[in-house]
Structures are given as structure tokens and as C-alpha cells.
Design a protein around this motif. Structure first.
Motif, PDB file in Angstrom:
ATOM      1  N   TYR A  21       0.829  -1.204   0.000  1.00 22.96           N
ATOM      2  CA  TYR A  21       0.000   0.000   0.000  1.00 22.96           C
ATOM      3  C   TYR A  21       0.863   1.253   0.000  1.00 22.96           C
ATOM      4  O   TYR A  21       0.669   2.167  -0.812  1.00 22.96           O
ATOM      5  CB  TYR A  21      -0.931  -0.010   1.212  1.00 22.96           C
ATOM      6  CG  TYR A  21      -1.765   1.248   1.343  1.00 22.96           C
ATOM      7  CD1 TYR A  21      -2.851   1.473   0.517  1.00 22.96           C
ATOM      8  CD2 TYR A  21      -1.455   2.212   2.306  1.00 22.96           C
ATOM      9  CE1 TYR A  21      -3.614   2.630   0.626  1.00 22.96           C
ATOM     10  CE2 TYR A  21      -2.216   3.364   2.415  1.00 22.96           C
ATOM     11  CZ  TYR A  21      -3.295   3.570   1.591  1.00 22.96           C
ATOM     12  OH  TYR A  21      -4.034   4.729   1.698  1.00 22.96           O
ATOM     13  N   ALA A  53       2.996   2.817  -3.127  1.00 26.51           N
ATOM     14  CA  ALA A  53       2.434   3.793  -4.069  1.00 26.51           C
ATOM     15  C   ALA A  53       2.873   5.207  -3.705  1.00 26.51           C
ATOM     16  O   ALA A  53       3.210   6.009  -4.590  1.00 26.51           O
ATOM     17  CB  ALA A  53       0.913   3.694  -4.081  1.00 26.51           C
ATOM     18  N   THR A  76      -2.418  -3.155  -5.685  1.00 26.52           N
ATOM     19  CA  THR A  76      -3.175  -2.078  -6.339  1.00 26.52           C
ATOM     20  C   THR A  76      -4.211  -1.421  -5.434  1.00 26.52           C
ATOM     21  O   THR A  76      -5.056  -0.680  -5.917  1.00 26.52           O
ATOM     22  CB  THR A  76      -3.885  -2.633  -7.597  1.00 26.52           C
ATOM     23  OG1 THR A  76      -4.784  -3.693  -7.210  1.00 26.52           O
ATOM     24  CG2 THR A  76      -2.885  -3.149  -8.605  1.00 26.52           C
ATOM     25  N   TYR A 112      -3.962   0.993  -3.235  1.00 25.43           N
ATOM     26  CA  TYR A 112      -3.901   2.455  -3.214  1.00 25.43           C
ATOM     27  C   TYR A 112      -4.662   3.029  -4.404  1.00 25.43           C
ATOM     28  O   TYR A 112      -5.466   3.955  -4.249  1.00 25.43           O
ATOM     29  CB  TYR A 112      -2.458   2.943  -3.241  1.00 25.43           C
ATOM     30  CG  TYR A 112      -2.355   4.449  -3.397  1.00 25.43           C
ATOM     31  CD1 TYR A 112      -2.481   5.291  -2.299  1.00 25.43           C
ATOM     32  CD2 TYR A 112      -2.172   5.029  -4.664  1.00 25.43           C
ATOM     33  CE1 TYR A 112      -2.412   6.672  -2.442  1.00 25.43           C
ATOM     34  CE2 TYR A 112      -2.104   6.404  -4.811  1.00 25.43           C
ATOM     35  CZ  TYR A 112      -2.228   7.219  -3.698  1.00 25.43           C
ATOM     36  OH  TYR A 112      -2.172   8.587  -3.857  1.00 25.43           O
ATOM     37  N   GLU A 113      -4.419   2.496  -5.588  1.00 19.93           N
ATOM     38  CA  GLU A 113      -5.083   2.996  -6.784  1.00 19.93           C
ATOM     39  C   GLU A 113      -6.589   2.794  -6.717  1.00 19.93           C
ATOM     40  O   GLU A 113      -7.364   3.664  -7.142  1.00 19.93           O
ATOM     41  CB  GLU A 113      -4.523   2.302  -8.028  1.00 19.93           C
ATOM     42  CG  GLU A 113      -3.079   2.651  -8.330  1.00 19.93           C
ATOM     43  CD  GLU A 113      -2.914   4.142  -8.639  1.00 19.93           C
ATOM     44  OE1 GLU A 113      -3.844   4.731  -9.215  1.00 19.93           O
ATOM     45  OE2 GLU A 113      -1.851   4.696  -8.316  1.00 19.93           O
ATOM     46  N   LYS A 114      -7.005   1.664  -6.183  1.00 22.54           N
ATOM     47  CA  LYS A 114      -8.435   1.371  -6.097  1.00 22.54           C
ATOM     48  C   LYS A 114      -9.155   2.275  -5.110  1.00 22.54           C
ATOM     49  O   LYS A 114     -10.357   2.533  -5.266  1.00 22.54           O
ATOM     50  CB  LYS A 114      -8.646  -0.095  -5.699  1.00 22.54           C
ATOM     51  CG  LYS A 114      -8.239  -1.088  -6.768  1.00 22.54           C
ATOM     52  CD  LYS A 114      -8.402  -2.518  -6.279  1.00 22.54           C
ATOM     53  CE  LYS A 114      -7.985  -3.508  -7.370  1.00 22.54           C
ATOM     54  NZ  LYS A 114      -8.116  -4.916  -6.932  1.00 22.54           N
ATOM     55  N   LYS A 143      -7.815   5.446  -3.796  1.00 26.96           N
ATOM     56  CA  LYS A 143      -7.307   6.814  -3.650  1.00 26.96           C
ATOM     57  C   LYS A 143      -8.382   7.882  -3.787  1.00 26.96           C
ATOM     58  O   LYS A 143      -8.306   8.927  -3.125  1.00 26.96           O
ATOM     59  CB  LYS A 143      -6.183   7.077  -4.637  1.00 26.96           C
ATOM     60  CG  LYS A 143      -6.589   7.059  -6.103  1.00 26.96           C
ATOM     61  CD  LYS A 143      -5.389   7.363  -6.986  1.00 26.96           C
ATOM     62  CE  LYS A 143      -5.773   7.383  -8.463  1.00 26.96           C
ATOM     63  NZ  LYS A 143      -4.603   7.689  -9.319  1.00 26.96           N
ATOM     64  N   ASP A 144      -9.409   7.640  -4.611  1.00 26.08           N
ATOM     65  CA  ASP A 144     -10.462   8.639  -4.776  1.00 26.08           C
ATOM     66  C   ASP A 144     -11.335   8.777  -3.531  1.00 26.08           C
ATOM     67  O   ASP A 144     -12.076   9.749  -3.394  1.00 26.08           O
ATOM     68  CB  ASP A 144     -11.352   8.284  -5.979  1.00 26.08           C
ATOM     69  CG  ASP A 144     -10.609   8.432  -7.305  1.00 26.08           C
ATOM     70  OD1 ASP A 144      -9.574   9.136  -7.322  1.00 26.08           O
ATOM     71  OD2 ASP A 144     -11.048   7.833  -8.310  1.00 26.08           O
TER      72      ASP A 144
END
Length: 232
Positions: A39, A42, A162, A164-166, A168-169
Motif C-alpha cells: 500500500y 504507491a 493495487t 492504493y489505486e483502487k 485513492k479517490d
């Protein structure tokens, strides 16, 4: 459990200090060897790309008291000064944690040595869950996989690279909800200032399930990595 190898960490810390740059330096040591490092990796990549921070992440595969002991040694040998040395671990009922004694000792040792704590009770996955909702029910770590799979709309993979990418929003939600949860525990114990706790108060709150201070590390990283533009 094998003793973590510190040789590379210590040498790296010394090299960085000898040629100290103006960039903020973070050392993040975690109990887990994959979930937490994956995590925070990223953040390291982003910081490396934009030149805002120098972040080292190491998953030790060790319980909290060991994580803190190693962090203390590396901070002393690396002379980190005002830089950020963080210990990331959980409050779980592993036999090695000696049914709470070692967990409490880890908190005390960290605070006494100006080490930062990103502790989750009962598991790091609580931080992921808080991206979706405010959650305050006591939960065992074995339940998080199903709960996160439902919210992700796909099977949650514990050591995913992945997450963080999933998520982050929704990071602002997680920070808001984690703060709210911490404040609610403080209020319950008559603590007026959640940002200025004694060691004993910190121990009390960290032992409450659910709770997490991962948000404090994420806030600090975000503050450095994504600085707000200065007003003219």
C-alpha cells in the motif's frame, strides 16, 4: 520467527544522512511483509517521481514490540532528526504479543523515543474499510475479506499491490472517518484533546476495536508528497 536482517537498512540510513538533502525522509517499518508495504509503496513511487520525499519501506514480519525496537535502533544509528520514522502494526491476539503486554510496551517505547505510530485494531484492513463508510462495530480480522470484497465489487486480495489505486479517490473519506472514530473513543473516555494524549491514554484508545491511526501517516505523506501551491 527469524530475526529481521537490519544490515541493509542501517547502511542505507547512514548513507542518506551523510549527504542529507532538503527532501523529507520517511522510514516506514511494518509488521506485515506485503499488505502494508504494498500500500505505502504507491506513496514512495509518487514521491520519487516528483522529488518531494525520500521514503524507505520495510516489512519486517515481526510483532509490534519488535518493529518498535528496530525502529528505535535505526533512528539512533541513522540520526534521522526531525524526519519521520513510523511503526505500522496491528493489535491482534497473536501468542507473540503476550496477550497485550507487549502491545502496550510497544506503544510506550515508541512514544518515549519520538517514533510515530500507525496502529490498527484489529487489522490494517480497517483502514481500507473506512474508505467506504464510517464503521464502529468490533470486528475480527477474519471478517474483513468478505466485507471488502462486497464493497470493492471483486474479491479482496490481502496482499494486493493495487489497493492504493483502487481506493485513492475515497482517501478523504477514510481520513475523515478514522478521525471521527478516534475522537469518539476519546470522548467516551473523557479525553478533551485527541491530539494531545498521555501515553496511558494512547494505550487505552489503541486497545479499542475498531480504531486506527494509519490516517495520521497518510496525512503526513500526502502533505509532503502533494504540497499545496503557495499563494502569491
Amino acid at each position: 520467527m527469524a530475526k529481521p536482517n537490519l544490515k541493509n537498512n542501517i547502511m542505507y540510513s547512514k548513507r542518506r544522512v551523510s549527504g542529507r538533502s532538503k527532501k523529507k525522509i520517511f522510514l516506514i517499518l511494518s509488521e506485515g511483509t506485503e499488505t502494508e508495504p504494498n500500500y505505502f509503496e504507491a506513496f514512495r513511487r509518487i514521491a520519487h517521481a516528483n522529488g518531494t520525499a525520500d521514503i524507505t519501506i520495510k516489512g519486517l514480519g515481526a510483532v509490534g514490540i519488535t518493529v518498535v525496537t528496530i525502529a528505535k535502533k535505526l533512528k539512533e544509528q541513522g540520526n534521522y532528526g526531525d524526519d519521520e520514522v513510523w511503526c505500522v502494526f496491528d493489535r491482534d491476539l497473536k501468542r507473540e504479543n503476550n496477550n497485550q503486554q507487549n502491545f502496550n510496551a510497544a506503544i510506550r517505547l515508541a512514544i518515549e523515543n519520538q517514533l510515530k505510530l500507525a496502529i490498527s485494531n484489529d487489522a490494517f484492513e480497517l483502514w481500507y474499510l473506512l474508505h467506504y463508510e464510517y464503521y464502529q462495530s468490533e470486528t475480527h480480522r477474519s471478517d474483513y475479506e468478505k466485507m471488502l470484497s462486497i464493497r470493492l465489487g471483486e474479491k479482496y486480495e490481502k496482499n494486493s499491490e493495487t489497493m492504493y489505486e483502487k481506493l485513492k479517490d475515497k482517501q478523504s473519506n477514510a481520513i475523515k472517518f478514522a478521525k471521527k472514530l478516534w475522537l469518539s473513543h476519546c470522548n467516551l473516555h473523557g479525553i478533551d484533546d485527541p491530539n494531545n494524549l498521555t501515553i496511558e491514554q494512547r494505550i487505552i484508545i489503541h486497545n479499542i476495536n475498531p480504531s486506527t491511526t494509519v490516517y495520521q501517516l497518510v496525512e503526513k505523506l500526502s502533505e509532503v508528497i502533494f504540497p499545496k501551491p503557495q499563494k502569491e
